[in-house]
Design an enzyme around this catalytic site. Sequence first.
Site, PDB file in Angstrom:
ATOM      1  N   ASP A  84     -13.846  -3.358   6.300  1.00  0.00           N
ATOM      2  CA  ASP A  84     -14.655  -2.320   6.328  1.00  0.00           C
ATOM      3  C   ASP A  84     -15.794  -2.279   5.091  1.00  0.00           C
ATOM      4  O   ASP A  84     -16.001  -3.077   4.237  1.00  0.00           O
ATOM      5  CB  ASP A  84     -13.833  -1.266   5.720  1.00  0.00           C
ATOM      6  CG  ASP A  84     -12.764  -1.611   4.683  1.00  0.00           C
ATOM      7  OD1 ASP A  84     -12.684  -2.596   4.279  1.00  0.00           O
ATOM      8  OD2 ASP A  84     -11.526  -0.852   4.713  1.00  0.00           O
TER       9      ASP A  84
ATOM     10  N   ASN B 154      -1.503   6.577   1.796  1.00  0.00           N
ATOM     11  CA  ASN B 154      -1.339   7.303   2.926  1.00  0.00           C
ATOM     12  C   ASN B 154      -0.932   6.635   4.222  1.00  0.00           C
ATOM     13  O   ASN B 154      -1.107   6.987   5.574  1.00  0.00           O
ATOM     14  CB  ASN B 154      -2.489   8.144   3.347  1.00  0.00           C
ATOM     15  CG  ASN B 154      -3.858   7.499   3.396  1.00  0.00           C
ATOM     16  OD1 ASN B 154      -3.907   6.297   3.578  1.00  0.00           O
ATOM     17  ND2 ASN B 154      -4.968   8.136   3.301  1.00  0.00           N
TER      18      ASN B 154
ATOM     19  N   HIS C 121      -2.846   4.139   5.455  1.00  0.00           N
ATOM     20  CA  HIS C 121      -4.288   3.487   6.031  1.00  0.00           C
ATOM     21  C   HIS C 121      -4.325   2.098   5.881  1.00  0.00           C
ATOM     22  O   HIS C 121      -3.819   1.542   4.985  1.00  0.00           O
ATOM     23  CB  HIS C 121      -5.406   4.214   5.476  1.00  0.00           C
ATOM     24  CG  HIS C 121      -5.922   3.864   4.209  1.00  0.00           C
ATOM     25  ND1 HIS C 121      -6.757   4.722   3.464  1.00  0.00           N
ATOM     26  CD2 HIS C 121      -5.865   2.658   3.564  1.00  0.00           C
ATOM     27  CE1 HIS C 121      -7.108   4.054   2.199  1.00  0.00           C
ATOM     28  NE2 HIS C 121      -6.633   2.764   2.450  1.00  0.00           N
TER      29      HIS C 121
ATOM     30  N   GLU D  17      -7.976   6.104   8.500  1.00  0.00           N
ATOM     31  CA  GLU D  17      -7.070   6.930   7.773  1.00  0.00           C
ATOM     32  C   GLU D  17      -5.946   7.679   8.831  1.00  0.00           C
ATOM     33  O   GLU D  17      -6.286   7.647   9.945  1.00  0.00           O
ATOM     34  CB  GLU D  17      -8.178   8.106   7.335  1.00  0.00           C
ATOM     35  CG  GLU D  17      -9.118   7.738   6.300  1.00  0.00           C
ATOM     36  CD  GLU D  17      -8.597   7.565   4.936  1.00  0.00           C
ATOM     37  OE1 GLU D  17      -7.323   7.122   4.733  1.00  0.00           O
ATOM     38  OE2 GLU D  17      -9.234   7.644   3.787  1.00  0.00           O
TER      39      GLU D  17
HETATM   40  C1  F6R Z   1     -10.048  -2.727   1.777  1.00  0.00           C
HETATM   41  C2  F6R Z   1      -9.135  -1.793   2.666  1.00  0.00           C
HETATM   42  C3  F6R Z   1      -8.119  -0.714   2.237  1.00  0.00           C
HETATM   43  C4  F6R Z   1      -7.240  -1.069   1.225  1.00  0.00           C
HETATM   44  C5  F6R Z   1      -6.407  -0.225   0.654  1.00  0.00           C
HETATM   45  C6  F6R Z   1      -5.482  -0.483  -0.433  1.00  0.00           C
HETATM   46  O1  F6R Z   1     -10.679  -3.393   2.491  1.00  0.00           O
HETATM   47  O2  F6R Z   1      -9.179  -1.990   3.791  1.00  0.00           O
HETATM   48  O3  F6R Z   1      -7.272  -0.395   3.395  1.00  0.00           O
HETATM   49  O4  F6R Z   1      -6.524  -2.399   1.748  1.00  0.00           O
HETATM   50  O5  F6R Z   1      -6.959   1.165   0.416  1.00  0.00           O
HETATM   51  O6  F6R Z   1      -6.301  -0.748  -1.518  1.00  0.00           O
HETATM   52  P1  F6R Z   1      -5.487  -1.390  -2.803  1.00  0.00           P
HETATM   53  O7  F6R Z   1      -5.356  -2.719  -2.611  1.00  0.00           O
HETATM   54  O8  F6R Z   1      -6.797  -1.181  -4.205  1.00  0.00           O
HETATM   55  O9  F6R Z   1      -4.194  -0.533  -3.236  1.00  0.00           O
END
Ligand code: F6R
Length: 262
Positions: free
Chosen positions: A67, A136, A138, A143
């Site tokens: 992403d 959440n 995701h 989301e």
């Molecule tokens: C990042 C991504 C997000 C993160 C998620 C967890 O490329 O795709 O889904 O993996 O938000 O983020 P952290 O590791 O910062 O808790």
Amino acid sequence: MQIVILKDSAEVAAYGADIFIKQLQKKANSVLGLATGSTPVSLYRGLIEACDAKLVSFRDVTSFNLDEYLGLEGTHPQSYRYFMNQQLFNHIDINKAQTHVPPGDADNPLEACVGYEEKIEAAGGIDIQLLGIGRNGHIGFNEPSSGLMSRTRVKTLTKATIEDNARFFRDDEYQPHLSMTMGIGTILDAKRVVLLATGENKADAILATVEGPLMAACPASALQLHTDAVLVIDEAAASKLSDRDFYIHIENENQKLMAKLP
Ligand code: F6R
């Protein structure tokens, strides 16, 4: 789903790095799916060390990131392209022309999403996809309420995700509310999926992913449909699982079985 429960985040990163090292030793021209966020940073450090020690090479690797923020150029310090350069690509022998991050600055983001899918397909599909998980549930920026078969597209971020990621932005810095992300269907197409989660703040999301119903309200629950998904989590992230001991037992049995194979 294979569930590997380890002591802490250091063990999770080492285990995750080992999976990627073995993948590259088996297939030097692997197509890697990569993630940003704080969770994979130590794993990337492990890959850099393995590259320095000549245990692996990334020369023939192609990569696709999950992403990117919509509206940020790759040179912006908060862009995921910049993150990947800083955390991994600048320190390994990868050909940057073979690294792909969704183009958040595209003039036509809708067309760029279709183009991203086409590039993944042209590369032969993703061999192994790394994932973190949001509080959440995701994965990527899919989301809650994301279609379980969705493809790369523009997604609106939830208030929770914007707040979680605000820590990376200065107070006076613009923080995008839109993203370009691989879809859940895109992720499920990867031949193997490795999700890392550490810390107590991920425990509810891990519970919903492993023991909850398959539902768009927890995008990561879609991994229940995957034939080769491994969740590498620490004790804190596993703390709400009701069948924790059973998962540890399965993993022990798996290890014994693997040790007996020729
Ligand atoms: C990042 C991504 C997000 C993160 C998620 C967890 O490329 O795709 O889904 O993996 O938000 O983020 P952290 O590791 O910062 O808790």
